[in-house]
Scaffold this motif. Structure first.
Motif, short mmCIF file in Angstrom:
data_model
loop_
_atom_site.label_atom_id
_atom_site.label_comp_id
_atom_site.label_asym_id
_atom_site.label_seq_id
_atom_site.Cartn_x
_atom_site.Cartn_y
_atom_site.Cartn_z
N ARG A 42 0.87 -1.18 0.00
CA ARG A 42 0.00 0.00 0.00
C ARG A 42 0.90 1.23 0.00
N ILE A 43 0.90 1.96 -1.07
CA ILE A 43 1.79 3.11 -1.21
C ILE A 43 1.02 4.37 -0.85
N ASP A 44 1.56 5.12 0.12
CA ASP A 44 0.91 6.34 0.61
C ASP A 44 1.36 7.52 -0.24
N ASP A 45 0.50 7.95 -1.17
CA ASP A 45 0.92 8.95 -2.16
C ASP A 45 0.07 10.21 -2.18
N LEU A 46 -0.57 10.56 -1.07
CA LEU A 46 -1.42 11.76 -1.10
C LEU A 46 -0.62 13.06 -1.15
N ASP A 47 0.64 13.03 -0.79
CA ASP A 47 1.47 14.23 -0.91
C ASP A 47 1.91 14.33 -2.37
N ARG A 48 0.95 14.66 -3.24
CA ARG A 48 1.13 14.60 -4.68
C ARG A 48 2.25 15.51 -5.20
N GLU A 49 2.52 16.59 -4.49
CA GLU A 49 3.58 17.50 -4.93
C GLU A 49 4.96 16.87 -4.87
N ARG A 75 1.31 -4.29 -8.98
CA ARG A 75 2.46 -5.07 -9.45
C ARG A 75 3.53 -4.17 -10.07
N ASN A 76 3.14 -2.95 -10.48
CA ASN A 76 4.08 -2.02 -11.10
C ASN A 76 3.50 -0.61 -10.99
N VAL A 77 4.25 0.37 -11.47
CA VAL A 77 3.85 1.78 -11.34
C VAL A 77 2.53 2.05 -12.06
N ASP A 78 2.39 1.55 -13.27
CA ASP A 78 1.15 1.81 -14.01
C ASP A 78 -0.06 1.20 -13.31
N ASP A 79 0.08 -0.01 -12.81
CA ASP A 79 -0.98 -0.67 -12.05
C ASP A 79 -1.33 0.15 -10.81
N PHE A 80 -0.31 0.65 -10.14
CA PHE A 80 -0.52 1.48 -8.95
C PHE A 80 -1.34 2.72 -9.30
N GLU A 81 -0.90 3.45 -10.30
CA GLU A 81 -1.58 4.70 -10.64
C GLU A 81 -2.99 4.46 -11.15
N GLU A 83 -5.06 1.84 -10.35
CA GLU A 83 -6.01 1.23 -9.42
C GLU A 83 -5.75 1.44 -7.94
N TYR A 84 -4.52 1.70 -7.53
CA TYR A 84 -4.20 1.64 -6.11
C TYR A 84 -3.80 2.96 -5.46
N SER A 85 -3.64 4.01 -6.23
CA SER A 85 -3.26 5.31 -5.67
C SER A 85 -4.32 5.75 -4.65
N ARG A 89 -9.20 6.67 -3.37
CA ARG A 89 -9.93 6.47 -2.11
C ARG A 89 -10.30 7.78 -1.42
N LEU A 90 -10.13 8.91 -2.11
CA LEU A 90 -10.50 10.19 -1.51
C LEU A 90 -11.94 10.21 -0.98
N PRO A 91 -12.92 9.64 -1.69
CA PRO A 91 -14.29 9.64 -1.14
C PRO A 91 -14.37 8.93 0.23
N LEU A 92 -13.58 7.90 0.42
CA LEU A 92 -13.53 7.20 1.71
C LEU A 92 -13.04 8.15 2.80
N TYR A 93 -12.00 8.91 2.50
CA TYR A 93 -11.43 9.85 3.49
C TYR A 93 -12.39 11.00 3.78
N TRP A 94 -13.03 11.53 2.71
CA TRP A 94 -14.00 12.62 2.92
C TRP A 94 -15.15 12.13 3.80
N ALA A 95 -15.61 10.91 3.57
CA ALA A 95 -16.71 10.37 4.37
C ALA A 95 -16.30 10.21 5.83
N ALA A 96 -15.07 9.79 6.07
CA ALA A 96 -14.59 9.65 7.45
C ALA A 96 -14.53 11.02 8.13
N LEU A 97 -14.05 12.03 7.41
CA LEU A 97 -14.01 13.39 7.98
C LEU A 97 -15.42 13.88 8.29
N ALA A 98 -16.37 13.59 7.41
CA ALA A 98 -17.76 14.01 7.65
C ALA A 98 -18.33 13.33 8.89
#
Length: 185
Positions: A42-49, A75-81, A83-85, A89-98
């Protein structure tokens, strides 16, 4: 040992990996083998900058070089970007904040890191804004989770939404673990 289902390796692609990452990956793999848990990458990539493709590739190259297998995740960078970035999952995080807001579990905070360090040299939040009732919808304020004194001082009232309005690492990490069913950390 207890039986666990899933652990995770969760690097952040904000730079090339270092010996601390190598140690953490090795320890996680050893614990997974010992407990029968699968490993999620699980790669934590929300710090997009700060995310760069080379840093992402370095994660896959390092795990392959170390011969640390993972059972779930990209399995690789393209797969990550694709499906897994964490951006997926931003909607999941917004819902938790709400939910936290609705429960009255968060409060707005205007303190900068520099202000916190001036007031508390060890970096623990001194509670400056806890009872100020600042508007949660005001621009440029973070949200802190209202915690109890059962947590160590340096962990109390941590930020769950950053001043830019985006969910903070602490919230996203917990939500991701819940989302994927991680039970060994």
């Amino acid at each position: 040992w207890m039986e666990f289902k899933l652990t995770r390796i969760a690097p952040t692609p904000s730079g090339f990996l270092h010996l601390g990452n190598v140690f953490s990956f090795s320890l996680t793999a050893a614990l997974a083998r010992r407990t029968g848990a699968e490993i999620l990458l699980r790669i934590d990539d929300l710090d997009r900058e700060r995310v760069q493709r080379d840093y992402l590739q370095d994660i896959f190259d390092t795990l392959t070089f170390m011969q640390i297998p993972w059972d779930q995740g990209p399995r690789n960078v393209d797969d990550f970007e694709r499906e897994y970035s964490q951006v997926h999952r931003l909607p999941l995080y917004w819902a938790a904040l709400a939910r936290l807001r609705e429960a009255g579990a968060v409060y707005a905070c205007a303190c900068s890191r520099a202000q916190v360090l001036r007031l508390s040299p060890d970096g623990s939040y001194p509670g400056t804004c806890r009872d100020l009732r600042l508007d949660l919808d005001a621009e440029g304020l973070s949200w802190r989770l209202r915690t109890t004194d059962t947590l160590p001082a340096g962990m109390q009232d941590f930020v769950v939404r950053k001043k830019d309005g985006f969910p903070a690492y602490q919230l996203c990490s917990v939500m991701d673990d819940l989302h994927y069913g991680v039970d060994l950390i």
